[in-house]
Design a protein around this motif. Structure first.
Motif, short mmCIF file in Angstrom:
data_model
loop_
_atom_site.label_atom_id
_atom_site.label_comp_id
_atom_site.label_asym_id
_atom_site.label_seq_id
_atom_site.Cartn_x
_atom_site.Cartn_y
_atom_site.Cartn_z
N PRO A 208 49.18 38.32 23.15
CA PRO A 208 48.99 39.59 22.45
C PRO A 208 49.07 39.55 20.94
N GLY A 209 49.29 38.36 20.36
CA GLY A 209 49.38 38.28 18.89
C GLY A 209 50.79 38.53 18.40
N ARG A 211 51.41 40.99 15.63
CA ARG A 211 51.51 42.21 14.83
C ARG A 211 51.62 43.45 15.73
N ALA A 212 52.38 44.43 15.26
CA ALA A 212 52.51 45.68 16.01
C ALA A 212 51.16 46.36 16.16
N SER A 213 50.30 46.24 15.15
CA SER A 213 48.99 46.88 15.21
C SER A 213 48.12 46.24 16.28
N GLU A 214 48.28 44.93 16.51
CA GLU A 214 47.54 44.26 17.57
C GLU A 214 47.98 44.79 18.94
N LEU A 215 49.27 44.98 19.10
CA LEU A 215 49.77 45.55 20.35
C LEU A 215 49.20 46.94 20.57
N HIS A 216 49.15 47.72 19.51
CA HIS A 216 48.69 49.10 19.62
C HIS A 216 47.27 49.18 20.17
N TYR A 217 46.41 48.30 19.71
CA TYR A 217 44.99 48.38 20.09
C TYR A 217 44.60 47.46 21.25
N MET A 218 45.41 46.44 21.54
CA MET A 218 44.94 45.46 22.52
C MET A 218 45.86 45.19 23.71
N LEU A 219 47.14 45.56 23.61
CA LEU A 219 48.04 45.24 24.71
C LEU A 219 47.64 45.94 26.00
N VAL A 284 44.15 37.44 21.64
CA VAL A 284 43.65 38.18 20.49
C VAL A 284 43.14 37.15 19.48
N SER A 285 42.30 37.59 18.55
CA SER A 285 41.79 36.65 17.54
C SER A 285 42.89 36.35 16.54
N GLY A 286 42.74 35.25 15.81
CA GLY A 286 43.74 34.88 14.82
C GLY A 286 44.15 33.43 14.97
N THR A 287 45.23 33.06 14.29
CA THR A 287 45.71 31.68 14.30
C THR A 287 46.02 31.20 15.70
N VAL A 288 46.46 32.09 16.57
CA VAL A 288 46.82 31.70 17.93
C VAL A 288 45.65 31.06 18.67
N THR A 300 39.30 33.00 26.33
CA THR A 300 38.37 34.00 25.83
C THR A 300 39.12 34.85 24.82
N ILE A 301 38.40 35.42 23.88
CA ILE A 301 39.02 36.14 22.76
C ILE A 301 38.64 37.61 22.79
N LEU A 302 39.63 38.48 22.53
CA LEU A 302 39.31 39.90 22.37
C LEU A 302 39.73 40.36 20.98
N TYR A 303 39.04 41.39 20.50
CA TYR A 303 39.34 41.92 19.17
C TYR A 303 39.07 43.42 19.18
#
Length: 394
Positions: A208-209, A211-219, A284-288, A300-303
């Motif tokens: 899930p990344g 950042r809290a914002s990543e959780l908000h939109y993708m969790l 999620v996209s990013g360094t992970v 697979t990646i989601l954004y």
């Protein structure tokens, strides 16, 4: 350096003070490694600034928590603006204060850090920028503005120095910082046994990344993907890594009790061991995505971001791929599902294909090996420490 230099305090004349700022979990990791590498060169250097648990453990005096500033997207930044503004003013005051630092190290986090670099330039504090702003993705004209406020830039991708050619800025390709940490410490069966993950099950990672914002939109999409997969297969188990910047209980509460899922806090476990324990990953996209790529696990990646943020970004971003694994490879090694396409149905279909089609999974692994080859050689932190040492010696 004196025989007792390791006992110097921030107020001693011989002590060199470095202000270091990052707002990302990945930046916290890179910052911690840089601090340790610098301490090997100059034990008397005192670090303070914005970061997380890893930088604190490395000996940095944390003035502001990085997770309080880490948001993605225009809409998200606006909602957190008061917190971000107070942090910026606090750092600005420090740069102009009587006890100002001898150097400012900025790690990624460009929207905040480039503004701070401008303040440092006016205050006469030399700036080292580590992890170049992604000018290759959008707003390439920023290179001139960056060169005007940054003294030294540590580039982590081999194609970045060329973008600054002819400008008054010292740019050095240092390799990617993840290569300094990459290691598989526990084999798949060992890791699964240690975390009570059934050995006989197919394990899907849901990343899930940080950042809290990543959780908000993708969790919620990740949770829905788990439900969709479980409705079709009865031999699955899910692994969810939780970054130090996030609350484990808050994430766990979003998953239904009946889902077969294990939560692992990455402060206590190697992310590469965790990825290696998976048969496939939704991330999620990013360094992970680079971390998963180094482990060689098909993914697979989601954004997803706020609709307004996406609408603006779509007009500005000029690259074909959004996931760093694909960007580094220079091709679509893994599938990306962006915004409206990032649905549980689409993600579940892709994961099913990965775990049921060995030839398809092998093709993805081959592509991920290209990512590893293009990231360079280990030793990044030591190279950046040498750049910082040079900056402090001027």
């Amino acid at each position: 350096m004196t025989p007792h230099s390791s006992l110097l305090t921030p107020h001693d004349d011989q002590c060199r003070k470095v202000l270091i700022v990052t707002g990302e979990a990945s930046g916290d990791l890179h910052g911690a490694r840089l601090i340790r590498a610098m301490r090997e060169r100059r034990p008397e250097v005192h670090f303070q600034g914005v970061g997380g648990q890893r930088m604190a453990a490395a000996g940095c005096e944390i003035l502001i928590r990085g997770e309080d500033l880490a948001v993605v997207g225009l809409v998200e930044v606006l909602s957190h603006f008061p917190t971000i503004w107070r942090a910026f003013q606090s750092l600005k005051k420090r740069l102009y204060g009587p006890d100002r630092p001898d150097a400012l190290v900025l790690i990624d986090f460009p929207d905040f850090n480039l503004r701070l670099a401008k303040v440092a330039k006016r205050a006469g504090v030399p700036v080292l920028y580590y992890v170049s702003p992604q000018v290759w993705a959008w707003r390439r004209g920023r290179v001139k503005k960056i060169a005007a406020v940054v003294d030294s830039l540590a580039a982590i991708f081999p194609f970045e120095p060329e973008l600054y050619r002819g400008l008054d800025i010292d740019v050095e390709y240092v390799g990617h910082p993840l290569l300094d940490e990459f290691a598989i410490g526990m084999q798949r069966a060992e890791f699964r046994a240690a975390h009570d993950v059934p050995l006989e099950r197919t394990v899907v990672g849901l990343f899930p990344g940080s950042r809290a914002s990543e959780l908000h939109y993708m969790l919620d999409t990740l949770v829905a993907t788990a439900h969709t997969l479980c409705a079709r297969r009865d031999n699955l188990h899910f692994l969810v890594p939780i970054a130090p910047s996030l609350a484990a209980a808050a994430i766990a509460s979003r998953f239904a009790v009946e889902l077969p899922v294990t939560f692992v806090e990455t402060a206590d476990a190697n992310i590469y061991d965790l990825a290696n324990a998976c048969d496939a990953v939704v991330s999620v996209s990013g360094t992970v995505t680079l971390q998963v790529a180094l482990a060689g696990v098909p993914m697979t990646i989601l954004y997803k971001v706020a609709p307004l943020t996406y609408a603006i970004g779509k007009r500005l971003i000029k690259i074909e791929h959004i996931g760093l694994a694909n960007i580094v490879a220079g091709q679509g090694v893994v599938r990306e599902f962006i915004q409206q396409e990032a649905t549980a149905e689409n993600l579940a279909k892709e994961i099913e294909r990965i775990i049921s089609d060995p030839e398809y999974a092998h093709k993805i692994r081959a592509g991920l090996s290209v990512v590893r080859e293009k990231l360079g050689e280990p030793g990044c932190a030591a190279r950046v420490a040498a750049m910082l040492d040079s900056l402090l010696s001027r």
